[in-house]
Design an enzyme around this catalytic site. Structure first.
Site, PDB file in Angstrom:
ATOM      1  N   ARG A  97       0.594 -73.848 -53.037  1.00  0.00           N
ATOM      2  CA  ARG A  97      -0.496 -73.019 -53.569  1.00  0.00           C
ATOM      3  C   ARG A  97      -1.865 -73.581 -53.212  1.00  0.00           C
ATOM      4  NH1 ARG A  97       1.237 -69.170 -55.673  1.00  0.00           N
ATOM      5  NH2 ARG A  97      -0.779 -68.397 -56.416  1.00  0.00           N
ATOM      6  N   CYS A 121       5.883 -72.323 -56.830  1.00  0.00           N
ATOM      7  CA  CYS A 121       7.074 -71.902 -57.572  1.00  0.00           C
ATOM      8  C   CYS A 121       7.038 -70.414 -57.873  1.00  0.00           C
ATOM      9  CB  CYS A 121       7.151 -72.684 -58.873  1.00  0.00           C
ATOM     10  SG  CYS A 121       7.574 -74.394 -58.585  1.00  0.00           S
TER      11      CYS A 121
HETATM   12  C1  LIG Z   1      -0.795 -76.871 -57.911  1.00  0.00           C
HETATM   13  C2  LIG Z   1      -1.095 -76.713 -59.355  1.00  0.00           C
HETATM   14  O1  LIG Z   1      -2.035 -77.282 -59.885  1.00  0.00           O
HETATM   15  N1  LIG Z   1      -0.246 -75.971 -60.058  1.00  0.00           N
HETATM   16  C3  LIG Z   1      -0.451 -75.827 -61.478  1.00  0.00           C
HETATM   17  C4  LIG Z   1      -1.527 -74.793 -61.728  1.00  0.00           C
HETATM   18  O2  LIG Z   1      -1.098 -73.600 -61.065  1.00  0.00           O
HETATM   19  P1  LIG Z   1      -2.129 -72.419 -60.837  1.00  0.00           P
HETATM   20  O3  LIG Z   1      -3.485 -72.998 -60.626  1.00  0.00           O
HETATM   21  O4  LIG Z   1      -1.554 -71.550 -59.776  1.00  0.00           O
HETATM   22  O5  LIG Z   1      -2.039 -71.699 -62.239  1.00  0.00           O
HETATM   23  P2  LIG Z   1      -3.155 -70.853 -62.997  1.00  0.00           P
HETATM   24  O6  LIG Z   1      -3.675 -71.652 -64.140  1.00  0.00           O
HETATM   25  O7  LIG Z   1      -4.123 -70.328 -62.011  1.00  0.00           O
HETATM   26  O8  LIG Z   1      -2.277 -69.650 -63.548  1.00  0.00           O
HETATM   27  C5  LIG Z   1      -2.248 -69.327 -64.917  1.00  0.00           C
HETATM   28  C6  LIG Z   1      -2.037 -67.850 -65.093  1.00  0.00           C
HETATM   29  O9  LIG Z   1      -3.133 -67.131 -64.518  1.00  0.00           O
HETATM   30  C7  LIG Z   1      -2.660 -66.107 -63.655  1.00  0.00           C
HETATM   31  N2  LIG Z   1      -3.630 -65.940 -62.537  1.00  0.00           N
HETATM   32  C8  LIG Z   1      -4.071 -67.024 -61.860  1.00  0.00           C
HETATM   33  C9  LIG Z   1      -4.941 -66.873 -60.788  1.00  0.00           C
HETATM   34  C10 LIG Z   1      -5.340 -65.563 -60.418  1.00  0.00           C
HETATM   35  O10 LIG Z   1      -6.101 -65.370 -59.458  1.00  0.00           O
HETATM   36  N3  LIG Z   1      -4.863 -64.500 -61.137  1.00  0.00           N
HETATM   37  C11 LIG Z   1      -4.006 -64.653 -62.187  1.00  0.00           C
HETATM   38  O11 LIG Z   1      -3.596 -63.674 -62.820  1.00  0.00           O
HETATM   39  C12 LIG Z   1      -1.303 -66.648 -63.160  1.00  0.00           C
HETATM   40  O12 LIG Z   1      -0.496 -65.616 -62.672  1.00  0.00           O
HETATM   41  C13 LIG Z   1      -0.771 -67.317 -64.412  1.00  0.00           C
HETATM   42  O13 LIG Z   1      -0.174 -66.364 -65.244  1.00  0.00           O
HETATM   43  O14 LIG Z   1      -1.674 -74.595 -63.130  1.00  0.00           O
HETATM   44  C14 LIG Z   1      -0.494 -74.122 -63.806  1.00  0.00           C
HETATM   45  C15 LIG Z   1      -0.824 -73.911 -65.266  1.00  0.00           C
HETATM   46  O15 LIG Z   1      -1.130 -75.118 -65.880  1.00  0.00           O
HETATM   47  C16 LIG Z   1       0.652 -75.119 -63.611  1.00  0.00           C
HETATM   48  O16 LIG Z   1       1.833 -74.557 -64.112  1.00  0.00           O
HETATM   49  C17 LIG Z   1       0.862 -75.432 -62.133  1.00  0.00           C
HETATM   50  O17 LIG Z   1       1.745 -76.537 -62.015  1.00  0.00           O
HETATM   51  C1  LIG Z   2       4.365 -74.456 -61.101  1.00  0.00           C
HETATM   52  C2  LIG Z   2       4.257 -75.643 -60.522  1.00  0.00           C
HETATM   53  O1  LIG Z   2       3.681 -75.901 -59.342  1.00  0.00           O
HETATM   54  P1  LIG Z   2       2.943 -74.979 -58.262  1.00  0.00           P
HETATM   55  O2  LIG Z   2       1.743 -74.409 -58.925  1.00  0.00           O
HETATM   56  O3  LIG Z   2       2.571 -75.964 -57.193  1.00  0.00           O
HETATM   57  O4  LIG Z   2       3.937 -73.957 -57.810  1.00  0.00           O
HETATM   58  C3  LIG Z   2       4.753 -76.882 -61.184  1.00  0.00           C
HETATM   59  O5  LIG Z   2       4.319 -77.976 -60.784  1.00  0.00           O
HETATM   60  O6  LIG Z   2       5.582 -76.782 -62.091  1.00  0.00           O
END
Ligand SMILES: CC(=O)N[C@H]1[C@@H](OP(=O)(O)OP(=O)(O)OC[C@H]2O[C@@H](n3ccc(=O)[nH]c3=O)[C@H](O)[C@@H]2O)O[C@H](CO)[C@@H](O)[C@@H]1O
Ligand SMILES: C=C(OP(=O)(O)O)C(=O)O
EC number: 2.5.1.7
Length: 441
Positions: A97, A121
């Site tokens: 990601r 994931c």
């Molecule tokens: C590489 C990394 O750091 N991964 C972490 C990061 O993922 P990541 O940064 O992808 O997760 P986000 O906090 O952005 O996602 C949280 C929620 O927001 C939603 N969303 C996010 C972005 C967007 O543009 N639109 C939207 O709808 C997602 O679908 C999800 O339901 O934070 C998550 C939440 O703590 C963790 O589980 C992951 O391990």
């Molecule tokens: C959801 C996870 O990672 P990522 O955002 O890299 O897919 C995770 O570390 O559990």
């Protein structure tokens, strides 16, 4: 090449593991190095797949990445940053990601960015709408291209007043990495404040950025023209630490997790104690162990920091299958993070998943068709089975269930685990796990 683990369960995991820098910080700190005018040094870097992917992406963009053969420390020099061939970048489609976070730094360094389709994931839809909206608010132009997106900023990036609909970790990091060198002031309302984000802010501050974090989820960034390099030791991986803690409970074992940090894990530690897990918190790590008695059931909701982290949920659910009574877990961060329970049910666990919100935290998935609440009744003995690993934490959860089960399990798809767990088979062997690995071409 693919590897298969044959696990003979029933052996308590006992001993010591070392946890290094966080998967959810290290690749982002590597990306931040692109913002500097001189080399940066990142320490405590784990050997995990996401670090390899980002190393390769940075190298394709002309960044020199040198790894110290002994310590594993990375020196990242961005002085020859350049546009990369989109075919070479495409090869990383679906790997991780992190590439979306290259947008701001690449625009500052070379004026444009081509970002491959993201991986990570599969635990929900994982859209990138917040990221793209944020970039547009800074003045970027986003175009969909085959295999990814192209971003440019004909008039440069300019600070903006931005409000996130949900405290997304990635979108908050997008703002930080874009705003530090944007012209003017950025105010971000509704920011995520996970420890990995605070560590990224520490990295950026070392580089010369001016960033303040208020207690109401507002972050203010005063843009600066140039940034220096940094020298930084990454914070330890609290998610790997929590995974080993659950492994100790599930297998009735005793694991000292060297590097586990109490401050970043307080919510997890409270929950672990409520379940009945034993812990001794030290300066250099935390000992996690099964105390011999019964485990207690729990009502639990995942949430953004400082709530119970969603990445801790899956391994802990395996421990709850061994608790005496009914536990309820409401997943409020991802809509589809209970798929892994299907394999646990085949192993003998009693878990029902529901569409309703079984909790009190307002959740975005309630009136929709998502199985995002789980009811777990225990204790249930687990028996070995064949498992194909679906995602990183679900996969680790399957491993610890197989390690606790009676009989033999055959586990495929284990390469996914390398995304977030450094040398996990060596660590398992060191803890006394009984398994073989076969690798086929
Ligand atoms: C590489 C990394 O750091 N991964 C972490 C990061 O993922 P990541 O940064 O992808 O997760 P986000 O906090 O952005 O996602 C949280 C929620 O927001 C939603 N969303 C996010 C972005 C967007 O543009 N639109 C939207 O709808 C997602 O679908 C999800 O339901 O934070 C998550 C939440 O703590 C963790 O589980 C992951 O391990
Ligand atoms: C959801 C996870 O990672 P990522 O955002 O890299 O897919 C995770 O570390 O559990």
């Amino acid at each position: 090449m693919s590897s298969v683990l044959t696990i003979r369960g029933g052996v308590p995991l006992t001993g010591r593991v070392t946890v290094r820098g966080a998967k959810n910080l290290v690749p982002k700190a590597m990306v931040a190095a692109l913002l500097g005018s001189e080399p940066s040094v990142l320490r405590n870097v784990p050997e995990i797949k996401d670090v390899e992917v980002v190393t390769s992406l940075l190298q394709l963009h002309g960044v020199t990445v040198v790894k110290d053969p002994e310590s594993g420390d990375l020196t990242l020099d961005p002085k020859d940053a350049k546009t990369a061939s989109s075919t070479a970048i495409d090869a990383h489609a679906g790997d991780s990601r992190i590439p979306i976070l290259l947008c701001g730094p690449l625009i500052h360094a070379i004026g444009e960015a081509f970002i491959p389709d993201l991986g990570g994931c599969k635990i929900g839809d994982r859209p990138i709408d917040y990221h793209l909206n944020v970039l547009r608010q800074f003045g970027a132009v986003v175009e969909k291209r085959p295999g990814g997106i192209h971003i440019s900023a004909p008039n440069g990036l300019h600070g903006a007043k931005i409000s996130l609909p949900y405290p997304s970790v990635g979108a908050t990091e997008q703002v930080l990495l874009s705003a530090t060198r944007a012209e003017g002031i950025t105010e971000l309302i509704g920011a995520a404040t996970e420890p990995e984000i605070i560590d990224l802010i520490a990295v950026l501050q070392k580089m010369g950025a001016i960033i303040s974090v208020q207690t109401d989820r507002t972050i203010r960034i005063e843009g600066v023209k140039d940034l220096r390099g940094y020298n930084h030791r990454a914070l330890p991986d609290r998610n790997e630490s929590a995974s080993w803690a659950s492994a100790a409970l599930v297998t009735r074992g005793d694991i000292f997790v060297e590097g586990a940090s109490q401050r970043d894990m307080m919510t997890f530690l409270n929950t672990y104690r409520k379940v009945g897990g034993g812990m001794d918190i030290g300066d250099d790590g935390i000992r996690f162990y099964h105390q011999g008695g019964k485990l207690s059931p729990l009502v639990l909701e995942t949430d953004v920091h400082p709530g119970f982290m969603t990445d801790w949920q899956q391994p802990l659910v395996v421990a709850l299958t061994q608790a005496e009574g009914v536990s309820i877990v409401h997943e409020t961060v991802y809509e589809n993070r209970f798929g892994f329970t299907e394999a646990l049910a085949r192993m003998g666990a009693n878990i029902q998943v529901h569409r309703e919100c079984l909790g009190s935290v307002p959740c975005r998935f309630g009136q929709r068709n998502f199985l995002h609440s789980a009811v777990i009744s225990g204790p249930t003995p687990l028996r070995g089975t064949d498992i194909d690993i679906p995602d990183l934490r679900g996969g680790f959860s399957h491993l610890i269930a197989a390690l606790a089960a009676t009989g033999t399990s055959r586990v495929t798809g284990i390469d996914i685990i390398n995304r977030g767990y450094e040398r996990f088979t060596e660590k398992l062997a060191g803890l006394g796990a009984d398994f073989d690995i076969t690798t086929t071409k």
